[in-house]
Design a protein around this motif. Structure first.
Motif, PDB file in Angstrom:
ATOM      1  N   TRP A   1       0.833  -1.231   0.118  1.00 43.56           N
ATOM      2  CA  TRP A   1       0.032   0.200  -0.036  1.00 43.56           C
ATOM      3  C   TRP A   1       0.918   1.232   0.064  1.00 43.56           C
ATOM      4  CZ3 TRP A   1      -1.760   1.810   5.352  1.00 43.56           C
ATOM      5  CH2 TRP A   1      -2.528   2.989   5.226  1.00 43.56           C
ATOM      6  N   LYS A   2       1.753   1.350   1.027  1.00 45.86           N
ATOM      7  CA  LYS A   2       2.702   2.392   1.298  1.00 45.86           C
ATOM      8  C   LYS A   2       3.293   2.780  -0.064  1.00 45.86           C
ATOM      9  CE  LYS A   2       0.984   4.363   4.493  1.00 45.86           C
ATOM     10  NZ  LYS A   2       0.684   5.729   4.679  1.00 45.86           N
ATOM     11  N   SER A   3       4.105   1.760  -0.549  1.00 42.78           N
ATOM     12  CA  SER A   3       5.082   1.814  -1.597  1.00 42.78           C
ATOM     13  C   SER A   3       4.346   1.839  -3.132  1.00 42.78           C
ATOM     14  CB  SER A   3       5.871   0.443  -2.023  1.00 42.78           C
ATOM     15  OG  SER A   3       6.434   0.229  -0.533  1.00 42.78           O
TER      16      SER A   3
ATOM     17  N   ARG B   1      12.914  -1.497  -0.230  1.00 43.90           N
ATOM     18  CA  ARG B   1      13.533  -0.304  -0.125  1.00 43.90           C
ATOM     19  C   ARG B   1      13.401   0.466  -1.331  1.00 43.90           C
ATOM     20  NH1 ARG B   1      16.318  -2.266   3.744  1.00 43.90           N
ATOM     21  NH2 ARG B   1      17.818  -3.967   3.787  1.00 43.90           N
ATOM     22  N   THR B   2      13.624   1.684  -1.161  1.00 45.45           N
ATOM     23  CA  THR B   2      13.860   2.656  -2.128  1.00 45.45           C
ATOM     24  C   THR B   2      15.007   3.157  -2.274  1.00 45.45           C
ATOM     25  OG1 THR B   2      13.231   4.459  -0.210  1.00 45.45           O
ATOM     26  CG2 THR B   2      11.335   3.571  -1.562  1.00 45.45           C
ATOM     27  N   ASN B   3      15.365   4.109  -3.186  1.00 43.71           N
ATOM     28  CA  ASN B   3      16.856   4.717  -3.278  1.00 43.71           C
ATOM     29  C   ASN B   3      17.821   3.606  -3.590  1.00 43.71           C
ATOM     30  OD1 ASN B   3      15.592   6.926  -2.766  1.00 43.71           O
ATOM     31  ND2 ASN B   3      16.580   7.290  -0.699  1.00 43.71           N
ATOM     32  N   ARG B   4      17.511   2.409  -4.259  1.00 45.43           N
ATOM     33  CA  ARG B   4      18.455   1.671  -4.407  1.00 45.43           C
ATOM     34  C   ARG B   4      18.776   1.361  -6.218  1.00 45.43           C
ATOM     35  NH1 ARG B   4      20.799  -2.273   0.071  1.00 45.43           N
ATOM     36  NH2 ARG B   4      22.336  -0.622  -0.580  1.00 45.43           N
ATOM     37  N   ALA B   5      19.886   0.924  -6.631  1.00 46.71           N
ATOM     38  CA  ALA B   5      20.163   0.975  -7.840  1.00 46.71           C
ATOM     39  C   ALA B   5      19.118   0.224  -8.582  1.00 46.71           C
ATOM     40  CB  ALA B   5      21.470   0.576  -8.063  1.00 46.71           C
TER      41      ALA B   5
ATOM     42  N   MET C   1      10.601  -3.547  -9.212  1.00 49.59           N
ATOM     43  CA  MET C   1       9.114  -3.195  -9.418  1.00 49.59           C
ATOM     44  C   MET C   1       8.748  -4.161 -10.571  1.00 49.59           C
ATOM     45  SD  MET C   1       7.728  -0.293  -7.788  1.00 49.59           S
ATOM     46  CE  MET C   1       7.005   0.389  -9.064  1.00 49.59           C
ATOM     47  N   VAL C   2       9.561  -4.131 -11.601  1.00 53.46           N
ATOM     48  CA  VAL C   2       9.012  -4.947 -12.987  1.00 53.46           C
ATOM     49  C   VAL C   2       8.738  -6.455 -12.365  1.00 53.46           C
ATOM     50  CG1 VAL C   2       9.835  -5.886 -15.045  1.00 53.46           C
ATOM     51  CG2 VAL C   2      10.089  -3.562 -14.366  1.00 53.46           C
ATOM     52  N   VAL C   3       9.868  -6.948 -11.579  1.00 53.44           N
ATOM     53  CA  VAL C   3       9.712  -8.341 -11.158  1.00 53.44           C
ATOM     54  C   VAL C   3       8.719  -8.657 -10.218  1.00 53.44           C
ATOM     55  CG1 VAL C   3      11.049  -9.120  -9.296  1.00 53.44           C
ATOM     56  CG2 VAL C   3      12.073  -9.307 -11.641  1.00 53.44           C
ATOM     57  N   ARG C   4       8.439  -7.784  -9.455  1.00 52.60           N
ATOM     58  CA  ARG C   4       7.277  -7.977  -8.481  1.00 52.60           C
ATOM     59  C   ARG C   4       5.952  -7.958  -9.352  1.00 52.60           C
ATOM     60  NH1 ARG C   4       3.021  -5.411  -4.956  1.00 52.60           N
ATOM     61  NH2 ARG C   4       2.496  -4.125  -7.054  1.00 52.60           N
ATOM     62  N   GLN C   5       5.607  -7.060 -10.137  1.00 47.80           N
ATOM     63  CA  GLN C   5       4.436  -6.925 -10.852  1.00 47.80           C
ATOM     64  C   GLN C   5       4.359  -8.211 -11.517  1.00 47.80           C
ATOM     65  OE1 GLN C   5       2.519  -4.830  -9.943  1.00 47.80           O
ATOM     66  NE2 GLN C   5       1.134  -5.748 -11.419  1.00 47.80           N
TER      67      GLN C   5
END
Lengths: 209, 209
Positions: free
Chosen positions: A181-183, B124-128, B134-138
């Motif tokens: 949700w947050k992300s 995590r945010t701010n990582r290379a 994101m792609v892989v999660r989706q």
DNA sequence: GTTTTTGCACTGACCAGTCAGTTCAAATTC
DNA sequence: GAATTTGAACTGACTGGTCAGTGCAAAAAC
């Protein structure tokens, strides 16, 4: 002795500095991870000299461990409070679970960085603070287990449920749904997320209505 | 031109070395995290010189990103296969979800380190490698969303469910329950864990039986 | 006057990435 | 088929930079 002033927690100057350091550390470590976060960064973000970090904490890992204990303390207190409030108001055990789901969401809404960091570190092995994490995890899951056990004892839940596994699954469901949700959908309201999880808990997704 | 030997996938020496490096990296990074794992350690565990790592991958992060893509590819293939098999055998959509839960558990049973690392890095945010993640999660969540949407369209699930949120919650439930199983109650059988999650999915915990 | 914080220079370990050189199996030449 | 060449794969010592943690004298807060 005891300087004493605020009730519990102590409001000495030292305590205020430690609080600032917690806040700085929690966001940085959530974003970058423990090893990628430097002590200099933490000090800078907290608006404090590097020496002060070491005046207040023995080491970087000790700072982190105390941060973990502090955060999980807040979470368990909030979960327990939700369960007790429901009981006081004469709600069922499902109501208690539902209230705890909401309390969990509220916590994550308020401290997203802490949650993120907690999840990222929880299942690691071979790290200095592993034992701290085990203790702290058990505290949180135990609150859920207690409600489940009471529900089984009172005939409200099936005798067949596996209490530890179900508790872990419930905690995981809330944790992951909330982080997602947050992300990925921060525009959704807390009520939306709560409704979706509530529906899942009560089996109103498949079959029975 | 072209040495050529094996059909697809390439069974060159190079490929074998990369595979060894993946295996070494996945366990080390799962245990310690990305930043705390050194390239020297990875090379040593793989039984290879440090230079070889850089001969095969442009950098430490690239190695990690390709590892992620590789692992999630395996997972989604397995989830999709489970959903399709159920459909072929004329099962309902709940059966499909149930089969996917089992497929997820089997995957985690086989690759616990990968799962651990995936969860630790996902939010995590701010990582290379954020965009890769994101792609892989989706990809993974989409498989679950598809089944839910089909179920709603076919009248099997309530129209009121929130597909993306419910999918995320289900994935989280399996992920966290499985990691807890592996870390804290490894003696339990896969069937036990599957049964507990199945019960939760079908709402046989609270109320309706 | 005691506690806490500051600022800053310093150290020593550690580590990502580089590069000149080695290995060896297959291809080429005679 | 023996001698030679080629080049992809691999090696490991080395470099330049980073960072946890130290030491300490002076300032500020209480």
């Amino acid at each position: 002795m005891e300087s004493s002033s605020a009730a519990s927690g102590g409001s000495t100057r030292r305590e205020a500095t430690r609080q600032k350091l917690y806040e700085a550390a929690v966001t940085l470590i959530a974003e970058q991870g423990f090893s990628a976060t430097t002590v200099d960064e933490i000090a800078e973000r907290a608006g404090v000299a590097k020496g002060t970090v070491y005046y207040n904490f023995a080491s970087k890992s000790v700072l982190f461990e105390e941060l973990l204990r502090h955060g999980v303390g807040l979470l368990t207190a909030s979960l327990r409070e939700a369960a007790e409030r429901t009981a006081r108001e004469g709600g069922s055990k499902v109501d208690a679970l539902d209230a705890m789901i909401r309390a969990g969401l509220v916590f994550i809404d308020r401290y997203p960085a802490f949650t993120q960091l907690y999840v990222a570190e929880l299942w690691r092995t071979n790290r200095a603070w592993q034992s701290t994490l085990m203790v702290v995890r058990q505290q949180a899951v135990a609150v859920v287990e207690d409600v489940l056990r009471d529900g089984v004892a009172g005939g409200e839940f099936s005798e067949e449920i596996d209490v530890p596994l179900t508790a872990a699954a419930l905690v995981g469901m809330v944790l992951v749904a909330a982080l997602d949700w947050k992300s990925f959908q921060p525009e959704r309201s807390l009520d939306d997320v709560h409704a979706a999880l509530s529906r899942l808990l009560q089996g109103r997704v498949s079959g029975c209505r």
